[in-house]
Design an enzyme around this catalytic site. Sequence first.
Site, PDB file in Angstrom:
ATOM      1  N   ASP A 189      52.186  29.983  44.202  1.00 13.68           N
ATOM      2  CA  ASP A 189      51.354  31.074  43.653  1.00 13.68           C
ATOM      3  C   ASP A 189      50.097  30.487  42.999  1.00 13.68           C
ATOM      4  O   ASP A 189      49.233  31.226  42.528  1.00 13.68           O
ATOM      5  CB  ASP A 189      52.143  31.986  42.714  1.00 13.68           C
ATOM      6  CG  ASP A 189      52.702  31.264  41.503  1.00 13.68           C
ATOM      7  OD1 ASP A 189      52.613  30.014  41.448  1.00 13.68           O
ATOM      8  OD2 ASP A 189      53.252  31.942  40.605  1.00 13.68           O
ATOM      9  N   SER A 190      49.970  29.157  43.032  1.00 17.15           N
ATOM     10  CA  SER A 190      48.702  28.517  42.653  1.00 17.15           C
ATOM     11  C   SER A 190      47.576  28.983  43.573  1.00 17.15           C
ATOM     12  O   SER A 190      46.400  28.766  43.283  1.00 17.15           O
ATOM     13  CB  SER A 190      48.826  26.991  42.739  1.00 17.15           C
ATOM     14  OG  SER A 190      49.361  26.598  43.994  1.00 17.15           O
ATOM     15  N   ASP A 231      56.667  30.679  46.705  1.00 18.91           N
ATOM     16  CA  ASP A 231      56.855  31.086  45.318  1.00 18.91           C
ATOM     17  C   ASP A 231      57.094  32.581  45.211  1.00 18.91           C
ATOM     18  O   ASP A 231      56.411  33.377  45.869  1.00 18.91           O
ATOM     19  CB  ASP A 231      55.580  30.774  44.510  1.00 18.91           C
ATOM     20  CG  ASP A 231      55.678  29.467  43.768  1.00 18.91           C
ATOM     21  OD1 ASP A 231      56.803  29.011  43.478  1.00 18.91           O
ATOM     22  OD2 ASP A 231      54.618  28.883  43.465  1.00 18.91           O
ATOM     23  N   LYS A 251      60.932  29.914  45.588  1.00 17.94           N
ATOM     24  CA  LYS A 251      60.937  29.152  44.327  1.00 17.94           C
ATOM     25  C   LYS A 251      60.715  30.124  43.169  1.00 17.94           C
ATOM     26  O   LYS A 251      59.884  31.032  43.277  1.00 17.94           O
ATOM     27  CB  LYS A 251      59.847  28.079  44.338  1.00 17.94           C
ATOM     28  CG  LYS A 251      59.790  27.289  43.027  1.00 17.94           C
ATOM     29  CD  LYS A 251      58.970  26.024  43.142  1.00 17.94           C
ATOM     30  CE  LYS A 251      57.477  26.202  43.070  1.00 17.94           C
ATOM     31  NZ  LYS A 251      56.976  26.890  41.860  1.00 17.94           N
ATOM     32  N   GLU A 269      60.456  30.409  38.706  1.00 17.17           N
ATOM     33  CA  GLU A 269      60.205  29.663  37.473  1.00 17.17           C
ATOM     34  C   GLU A 269      61.141  30.143  36.361  1.00 17.17           C
ATOM     35  O   GLU A 269      61.246  31.349  36.125  1.00 17.17           O
ATOM     36  CB  GLU A 269      58.743  29.871  37.032  1.00 17.17           C
ATOM     37  CG  GLU A 269      57.745  29.338  38.039  1.00 17.17           C
ATOM     38  CD  GLU A 269      56.293  29.481  37.566  1.00 17.17           C
ATOM     39  OE1 GLU A 269      56.056  29.890  36.409  1.00 17.17           O
ATOM     40  OE2 GLU A 269      55.396  29.180  38.372  1.00 17.17           O
ATOM     41  N   GLU A 298      57.645  20.214  36.123  1.00 15.12           N
ATOM     42  CA  GLU A 298      56.183  20.139  35.976  1.00 15.12           C
ATOM     43  C   GLU A 298      55.770  19.769  34.548  1.00 15.12           C
ATOM     44  O   GLU A 298      56.220  20.390  33.572  1.00 15.12           O
ATOM     45  CB  GLU A 298      55.563  21.498  36.354  1.00 15.12           C
ATOM     46  CG  GLU A 298      54.040  21.493  36.222  1.00 15.12           C
ATOM     47  CD  GLU A 298      53.340  22.645  36.924  1.00 15.12           C
ATOM     48  OE1 GLU A 298      54.000  23.411  37.637  1.00 15.12           O
ATOM     49  OE2 GLU A 298      52.120  22.762  36.736  1.00 15.12           O
TER      50      GLU A 298
HETATM   51  O1  KIV Z   1      52.266  27.242  42.603  1.00 15.26           O
HETATM   52  C1  KIV Z   1      52.329  26.015  42.775  1.00 15.26           C
HETATM   53  O2  KIV Z   1      51.473  25.407  43.400  1.00 15.26           O
HETATM   54  C2  KIV Z   1      53.449  25.294  42.196  1.00 15.26           C
HETATM   55  C3  KIV Z   1      53.372  23.814  42.208  1.00 15.26           C
HETATM   56  C4  KIV Z   1      52.430  23.363  41.175  1.00 15.26           C
HETATM   57  C5  KIV Z   1      54.685  23.184  42.084  1.00 15.26           C
HETATM   58  O3  KIV Z   1      54.357  25.888  41.702  1.00 15.26           O
END
Ligand code: KIV
Length: 283
Positions: free
Chosen positions: A63-64, A102, A132, A134, A201
Site C-alpha cells: 500500500d506504499s 497489502d 499482508k 499490519e 519494519e
Molecule cells: O507497503 C509497503 O511497501 C510495505 C513494505 C514497506 C514492507 O508494507
Amino acid sequence: MLSNIFRQRWLDKNKVVAMMNKNVITIMNKKLLNEKTTMLTCYDYTMAKLISSQDIDMLLVGDSLGNVKLGYENTLPVTVEDMIYHTKSVKRGNAGALLVTDMPFMSYEISVENAVKNAGRIVKEGGAEAVKVEGGIEIVEQVKAIVNAKIPVVGHLGLTPQAINKFGGFKVQGKTEEAQKKLIVDAQALESAGVFAVVLEAIPEQLAKEVTKCLKIPSVGIGAGRFCDGQVLVIDDMIGMFTDFMPKFVKKYANVGETIKAAVKNYIEEVKEGKFPQEENAY
Ligand code: KIV
C-alpha cells in the site's frame, strides 16, 4: 552414463520449475535451508516483468503505492479497489514470484467477516496469492479467519505505516523494553494464528534478531538490520525513482530517476532542434 544425462536433465527441469514458481512452502522452506528470502514491492505490469525475470521470491503490491504511485502523504487513503487494480497489473507481468498484496487501512480492522471478504476480493479479483496485514495480537482473529478461508497471510510488525497517527510519525519502533516484549509476543501470536512470514519494519537490529530466532516462519526485514531471514525494499526507493524522502535503511542500487530526467531533457532538445524523428523513425 545415460542415467547421469537423464538425472541432469531432471535436475535442470526441476531447477527451472523451482526458479519459476514460488509459493508459501518454498518461502517457508528457505528458513529451514538457511537461505535468505528476497522481496520487492511492485505496482505494475512492466516492473513486474523486469523484477520477476531476476528470480525474486516475492512481489509485494504494497500500500506504499499510496505514496510512490498516487502521491498521497501516507498510506491511509488507499482503497481495496486501488490494491486490486495494481495487483491485476502486477499479476499479468509476474513470471513466478509469490504475489503478496497489502490489505489497506480499514479493510480488516472493522470485523472478522469484513476482513475475510476483502482478502477474498484481493485474491479473487486481483489475483494475489497471499495478503499482508499490519498489527499483532489485536488482529489475530482476522488472521485466523483469513487463513481458514485458504488465503495465506504475511504479518507486519514494528513501524506499521497504517498506524502513523498513533505513532506520531515515521519513527523507529521497539526501543523500550516494554515495546520489545510486546513485539515478541505479537510475532508469536501471529505465527500461532497461521501467518507464513512476518515483515519487521524499522526496529533495532538486536530485536529483529531475537524475533527471528524465536520464530519458525521467516522474518523479512526492512530497516530491521542484518539478521532477518529475508529483506524487502520499496522498488522506487532502491532504484532512485522516488526521492520525496529516503529512510536511512534504503540502499540505492540505481539512479533511474536521473536517467529518466536526462532522457526526457534529451528528447525535448532533439524535438525542438528537429533531430527527432529521423527518416528511420518515419513510415
Ligand atoms: O507497503 C509497503 O511497501 C510495505 C513494505 C514497506 C514492507 O508494507
